[in-house]
Design a protein around this motif. Structure first.
Motif, PDB file in Angstrom:
ATOM      1  N   TYR A  58       0.856  -1.190   0.000  1.00 39.87           N
ATOM      2  CA  TYR A  58       0.000   0.000   0.000  1.00 39.87           C
ATOM      3  C   TYR A  58       0.886   1.230   0.000  1.00 39.87           C
ATOM      4  O   TYR A  58       1.872   1.297   0.714  1.00 39.87           O
ATOM      5  N   CYS A  59       0.506   2.205  -0.796  1.00 43.71           N
ATOM      6  CA  CYS A  59       1.303   3.412  -0.970  1.00 43.71           C
ATOM      7  C   CYS A  59       0.370   4.616  -0.834  1.00 43.71           C
ATOM      8  O   CYS A  59      -0.682   4.664  -1.472  1.00 43.71           O
ATOM      9  N   GLY A  60       0.757   5.566   0.022  1.00 40.69           N
ATOM     10  CA  GLY A  60      -0.066   6.758   0.222  1.00 40.69           C
ATOM     11  C   GLY A  60       0.505   7.946  -0.524  1.00 40.69           C
ATOM     12  O   GLY A  60       1.648   8.319  -0.322  1.00 40.69           O
ATOM     13  N   CYS A  61      -0.290   8.542  -1.380  1.00 40.07           N
ATOM     14  CA  CYS A  61       0.140   9.712  -2.144  1.00 40.07           C
ATOM     15  C   CYS A  61      -0.492  10.959  -1.544  1.00 40.07           C
ATOM     16  O   CYS A  61      -1.702  11.020  -1.362  1.00 40.07           O
ATOM     17  N   THR A  62       0.349  11.954  -1.237  1.00 38.82           N
ATOM     18  CA  THR A  62      -0.148  13.231  -0.712  1.00 38.82           C
ATOM     19  C   THR A  62      -0.048  14.338  -1.749  1.00 38.82           C
ATOM     20  O   THR A  62      -0.336  15.484  -1.459  1.00 38.82           O
ATOM     21  N   GLY A  63       0.368  13.984  -2.951  1.00 37.41           N
ATOM     22  CA  GLY A  63       0.404  14.949  -4.047  1.00 37.41           C
ATOM     23  C   GLY A  63       1.754  15.582  -4.263  1.00 37.41           C
ATOM     24  O   GLY A  63       2.679  15.434  -3.482  1.00 37.41           O
ATOM     25  N   TYR A  64       1.866  16.271  -5.409  1.00 38.00           N
ATOM     26  CA  TYR A  64       3.057  17.055  -5.718  1.00 38.00           C
ATOM     27  C   TYR A  64       2.596  18.448  -6.095  1.00 38.00           C
ATOM     28  O   TYR A  64       1.766  18.584  -6.996  1.00 38.00           O
ATOM     29  N   PRO A  65       3.069  19.486  -5.462  1.00 34.57           N
ATOM     30  CA  PRO A  65       3.972  19.519  -4.318  1.00 34.57           C
ATOM     31  C   PRO A  65       3.348  18.834  -3.099  1.00 34.57           C
ATOM     32  O   PRO A  65       2.148  18.628  -3.035  1.00 34.57           O
ATOM     33  N   VAL A  66       4.194  18.533  -2.116  1.00 29.85           N
ATOM     34  CA  VAL A  66       3.785  17.756  -0.955  1.00 29.85           C
ATOM     35  C   VAL A  66       2.575  18.368  -0.275  1.00 29.85           C
ATOM     36  O   VAL A  66       2.473  19.588  -0.153  1.00 29.85           O
ATOM     37  N   ASP A  67       1.655  17.527   0.135  1.00 30.41           N
ATOM     38  CA  ASP A  67       0.417  17.898   0.831  1.00 30.41           C
ATOM     39  C   ASP A  67      -0.499  18.784  -0.012  1.00 30.41           C
ATOM     40  O   ASP A  67      -1.229  19.622   0.516  1.00 30.41           O
TER      41      ASP A  67
END
Length: 187
Positions: A122-131
Motif C-alpha cells: 500500500y502506498c499513500g500519495c499526498t500529491g506534488y507539491p507535498v500535501d
C-alpha cells in the motif's frame, strides 16, 4: 392505620440496626516483604544477543526474565518484534520506514520506486507539491506493479525485494523472517 405503619417502620429500623452490629467485622492486615525473592529465583545466565549476532530465526528467542523480576520488552520479545528492538538499539532501521521521495512527481518513464518484501504494497500519495491533496491510498502488487494517483497523476512502481521462491511456502506467501534474514545488511 397510622399505628400499623409506624410499627412496620420501627420493625424495619430495628432489624437494620441489629444487622449492622452483627455484620461488623474486624479489619486485619498482613505484611508482605516486597524485596524478598523466592528460593528458586536465580538470575538467567543466557546472554542477550545483539543485532549483529542474529543469524537465524532461533536466535530471536528471548531468554526471558528470572522468576520474581518484571521482564522488559528486550527480555520477552520474540520474532520480528525482537529483531526490530535489537535493530533500533544499534541504529538500524530494519523495516526501512523512511518516507518515499516527495521531491518530484513520478512519471511512467521515471516512477517513484516503492520497496516491498511482500506480494502487495500500500502506498499513500499526498500529491506534488507535498500535501497538495489528502492522502490517497494505492495498492500495487507483483501482478500490477505500477499505480497512478487519481488526484495528481503521480506514478508509483513496486520494487519487489523478496525471494522468488520459498521452500516453506504452503499458502502462496513468503515467510517475512526468511526475507529479512536474506536481505538485511549487517554492518
Amino acid at each position: 392505620m397510622f399505628l400499623q405503619r409506624s410499627a412496620f417502620t420501627l420493625a424495619r429500623r430495628a432489624s437494620t440496626i441489629t444487622n449492622k452490629s452483627v455484620a461488623q467485622r474486624t479489619i486485619s492486615s498482613s505484611l508482605v516483604r516486597r524485596d524478598a525473592k523466592p528460593d528458586d529465583a536465580k538470575p538467567t545466565d543466557a546472554k542477550l544477543k545483539t543485532f549483529s549476532e542474529i543469524k537465524s530465526e532461533g536466535d530471536l528467542l528471548a531468554p526471558g526474565a528470572a522468576p520474581g523480576i518484571v521482564p522488559t520488552d528486550l527480555m520477552q520479545s520474540t520474532g520480528l518484534e525482537r529483531l526490530e528492538i535489537l535493530g533500533k538499539m544499534e541504529g538500524v532501521d530494519i523495516f526501512d520506514m523512511k518516507p518515499l521521495d516527495a521531491s518530484r512527481k513520478g512519471t511512467l518513464q521515471d516512477p517513484i520506486m516503492v520497496k516491498s518484501f511482500g506480494e502487495e504494497q500500500y502506498c499513500g500519495c499526498t500529491g506534488y507539491p507535498v500535501d497538495s491533496h489528502t492522502t490517497l491510498w494505492l495498492t500495487i502488487t507483483r501482478d500490477r506493479p505500477i499505480g497512478r494517483c487519481t488526484e495528481c497523476g503521480s506514478v508509483y512502481k513496486m520494487d519487489y525485494l523478496g525471494p522468488t521462491e520459498d521452500s516453506h511456502d504452503h499458502h502462496g506467501r513468503e515467510s517475512s523472517l526468511s526475507i529479512l534474514f536474506t536481505l538485511t545488511p549487517v554492518e
